[in-house]
Design a protein around this motif. Structure first.
Motif, PDB file in Angstrom:
ATOM      1  N   ASN A  95     -32.668   8.768   0.655  1.00 30.55           N
ATOM      2  CA  ASN A  95     -33.105   9.362  -0.166  1.00 30.55           C
ATOM      3  C   ASN A  95     -33.360  11.119  -1.099  1.00 30.55           C
ATOM      4  O   ASN A  95     -34.701  10.877  -0.320  1.00 30.55           O
ATOM      5  CB  ASN A  95     -34.065   8.301  -0.508  1.00 30.55           C
ATOM      6  CG  ASN A  95     -34.212   7.973  -2.644  1.00 30.55           C
ATOM      7  OD1 ASN A  95     -33.664   8.659  -3.266  1.00 30.55           O
ATOM      8  ND2 ASN A  95     -35.005   7.643  -2.739  1.00 30.55           N
ATOM      9  N   LYS A  96     -32.121  11.561  -1.289  1.00 30.59           N
ATOM     10  CA  LYS A  96     -32.746  12.395  -1.156  1.00 30.59           C
ATOM     11  C   LYS A  96     -32.904  13.052  -2.487  1.00 30.59           C
ATOM     12  O   LYS A  96     -33.613  14.157  -3.610  1.00 30.59           O
ATOM     13  CB  LYS A  96     -31.047  13.504  -0.979  1.00 30.59           C
ATOM     14  CG  LYS A  96     -29.872  12.513  -2.404  1.00 30.59           C
ATOM     15  CD  LYS A  96     -28.781  14.196  -2.348  1.00 30.59           C
ATOM     16  CE  LYS A  96     -28.225  13.802  -3.097  1.00 30.59           C
ATOM     17  NZ  LYS A  96     -26.822  14.753  -3.095  1.00 30.59           N
ATOM     18  N   ASN A  97     -33.361  11.136  -3.500  1.00 29.86           N
ATOM     19  CA  ASN A  97     -33.728  11.867  -4.766  1.00 29.86           C
ATOM     20  C   ASN A  97     -35.244  11.618  -4.999  1.00 29.86           C
ATOM     21  O   ASN A  97     -35.752  10.257  -4.917  1.00 29.86           O
ATOM     22  CB  ASN A  97     -33.147  11.028  -5.836  1.00 29.86           C
ATOM     23  CG  ASN A  97     -34.347  10.810  -6.972  1.00 29.86           C
ATOM     24  OD1 ASN A  97     -35.285  11.356  -6.935  1.00 29.86           O
ATOM     25  ND2 ASN A  97     -33.932  10.074  -8.534  1.00 29.86           N
ATOM     26  N   TYR A  98     -36.198  12.600  -3.964  1.00 20.35           N
ATOM     27  CA  TYR A  98     -37.487  12.751  -3.899  1.00 20.35           C
ATOM     28  C   TYR A  98     -38.305  12.199  -5.141  1.00 20.35           C
ATOM     29  O   TYR A  98     -39.859  12.093  -4.682  1.00 20.35           O
ATOM     30  CB  TYR A  98     -37.680  14.112  -3.432  1.00 20.35           C
ATOM     31  CG  TYR A  98     -37.890  15.201  -4.216  1.00 20.35           C
ATOM     32  CD1 TYR A  98     -38.835  15.403  -5.143  1.00 20.35           C
ATOM     33  CD2 TYR A  98     -36.681  15.621  -4.203  1.00 20.35           C
ATOM     34  CE1 TYR A  98     -38.262  16.414  -5.831  1.00 20.35           C
ATOM     35  CE2 TYR A  98     -36.273  17.529  -5.377  1.00 20.35           C
ATOM     36  CZ  TYR A  98     -37.692  17.730  -5.808  1.00 20.35           C
ATOM     37  OH  TYR A  98     -36.941  18.467  -6.803  1.00 20.35           O
ATOM     38  N   ASP A  99     -37.757  12.396  -6.099  1.00 20.40           N
ATOM     39  CA  ASP A  99     -39.095  11.533  -7.244  1.00 20.40           C
ATOM     40  C   ASP A  99     -38.921  10.343  -7.180  1.00 20.40           C
ATOM     41  O   ASP A  99     -40.074   9.679  -8.257  1.00 20.40           O
ATOM     42  CB  ASP A  99     -38.342  12.168  -8.752  1.00 20.40           C
ATOM     43  CG  ASP A  99     -38.152  13.278  -9.150  1.00 20.40           C
ATOM     44  OD1 ASP A  99     -38.849  14.028  -8.779  1.00 20.40           O
ATOM     45  OD2 ASP A  99     -37.166  13.973  -9.469  1.00 20.40           O
ATOM     46  N   GLU A 100     -38.440   9.457  -6.211  1.00 20.89           N
ATOM     47  CA  GLU A 100     -38.441   8.043  -6.187  1.00 20.89           C
ATOM     48  C   GLU A 100     -39.294   7.868  -5.193  1.00 20.89           C
ATOM     49  O   GLU A 100     -39.906   6.611  -5.063  1.00 20.89           O
ATOM     50  CB  GLU A 100     -36.975   7.719  -6.074  1.00 20.89           C
ATOM     51  CG  GLU A 100     -35.974   7.427  -7.395  1.00 20.89           C
ATOM     52  CD  GLU A 100     -35.091   6.746  -6.781  1.00 20.89           C
ATOM     53  OE1 GLU A 100     -34.447   6.215  -7.757  1.00 20.89           O
ATOM     54  OE2 GLU A 100     -35.017   6.655  -5.999  1.00 20.89           O
TER      55      GLU A 100
END
Length: 296
Positions: A95-100
């Motif tokens: 998951n490259k969306n590190y905000d998650e």
């Protein structure tokens, strides 16, 4: 001395991802698993990859039970996604969306669990970000906000996604199924055929060759498979359909010759039949090398 060259293959990782990975606390096992996940996803220019527990255990040297436990932890923290079908496959993506990502909880200006070499970032004990004790960024501990619900929904959706690109056959998994974990040199060969050859469907063609190799059970499967791929490429058979047509003609030719047997079968002495002594190891090795040069 190891001769490491970019020409032998590399994995593209965004700098931003590396910077964020340096800020999140993971166990050594989790880091090792992520390295393997990157290698077999981004390293093959893919978003996800089919990886069994045995595959990951062999790649990291970690017990399968520990692998399974750490994968579950990484998924719960939304660092990876897993699409698992019991008894069939396990597809993993990063998951490259590190905000998650879950794991960093900020109280005021101080991040819980992070050591700052004795510095307190000017935040007093129990001091928060303009909120009462127990409040974290205006969200009470234990309270589940709308964003958290959305994150859970996104996790479910992403775990069910079927990216068409990911539906392609996987050479690493196919090889592992028949011959065990592939040696590094074969992985480099696969990268070459996928990235630099004129094969229009390289992954599918490689898997087709691996399946054919299994029928012959060669002594040196990696060498045999790469030799077969080179032969197909030299014959300008660049599509899966042309390769299968070639295989069909090859099979039909030998069906007309029922007495044709393999070199290994030739070396065996039938029961009750008097024959000359079996071939020596050197003679068998020579025949194996000749057989390895055949396309299939």
């Amino acid at each position: 001395m190891a001769d490491v060259q970019l020409e032998n293959g590399y994995t593209k990782i965004a700098n931003e991802i590396l910077e964020q990975m340096a800020k999140i606390k993971l166990s050594p096992t989790q880091y090792r698993l992520i390295f393997v996940i990157w290698r077999f996803t981004y390293g093959f220019k893919r978003k996800e990859h089919e990886m069994s527990l045995s595959f990951l255990s062999d790649a990291t040297g970690i017990d399968k039970r520990n692998v399974q436990r750490e994968l579950k932890s990484l998924q719960e923290r939304k660092i990876i996604f897993q699409d698992i079908k019991s008894g069939s496959y396990r597809k993993i993506s990063f998951n490259k969306n590190y905000d998650e990502w879950v794991g960093k909880i900020t109280i005021g200006k101080t991040t819980v669990g992070e050591i700052t070499n004795g510095e307190t970032n000017n935040t007093g004990i129990g001091e928060t970000n303009n909120g009462a004790i127990g409040e974290i960024d205006n969200t009470t501990i234990g309270e589940t906000d709308n964003q958290e619900i959305k994150n859970k929904e996104n996790l479910k959706e992403k775990s069910k996604e079927k990216d068409d690109q990911m539906d392609q056959p996987n050479p690493i998994t196919e090889y592992e199924k028949f011959f065990g974990f592939p040696p590094p040199i074969l992985i480099q060969d696969f990268n070459y055929w996928i990235d630099k050859s004129q094969f229009q469907e390289p992954e599918a063609i490689i898997c087709e060759v691996i399946k054919r190799a299994k029928l012959h059970n060669p002594k040196f499967p990696a060498k045999y498979i790469n030799s077969a791929l080179k032969t197909l490429h030299d014959l300008e058979l660049y599509t899966l359909s042309s390769v299968r047509e070639y295989n069909a003609k090859f099979d039909a030719k030998f069906k007309k010759q029922p007495n044709v047997i393999t070199f290994k079968e030739m070396s065996k002495r039938p029961k009750g039949v008097s024959e000359p002594p079996p071939l020596t190891d050197e003679e068998l090795q020579e025949l194996e090398e000749i057989e390895a040069k055949l396309p299939f």
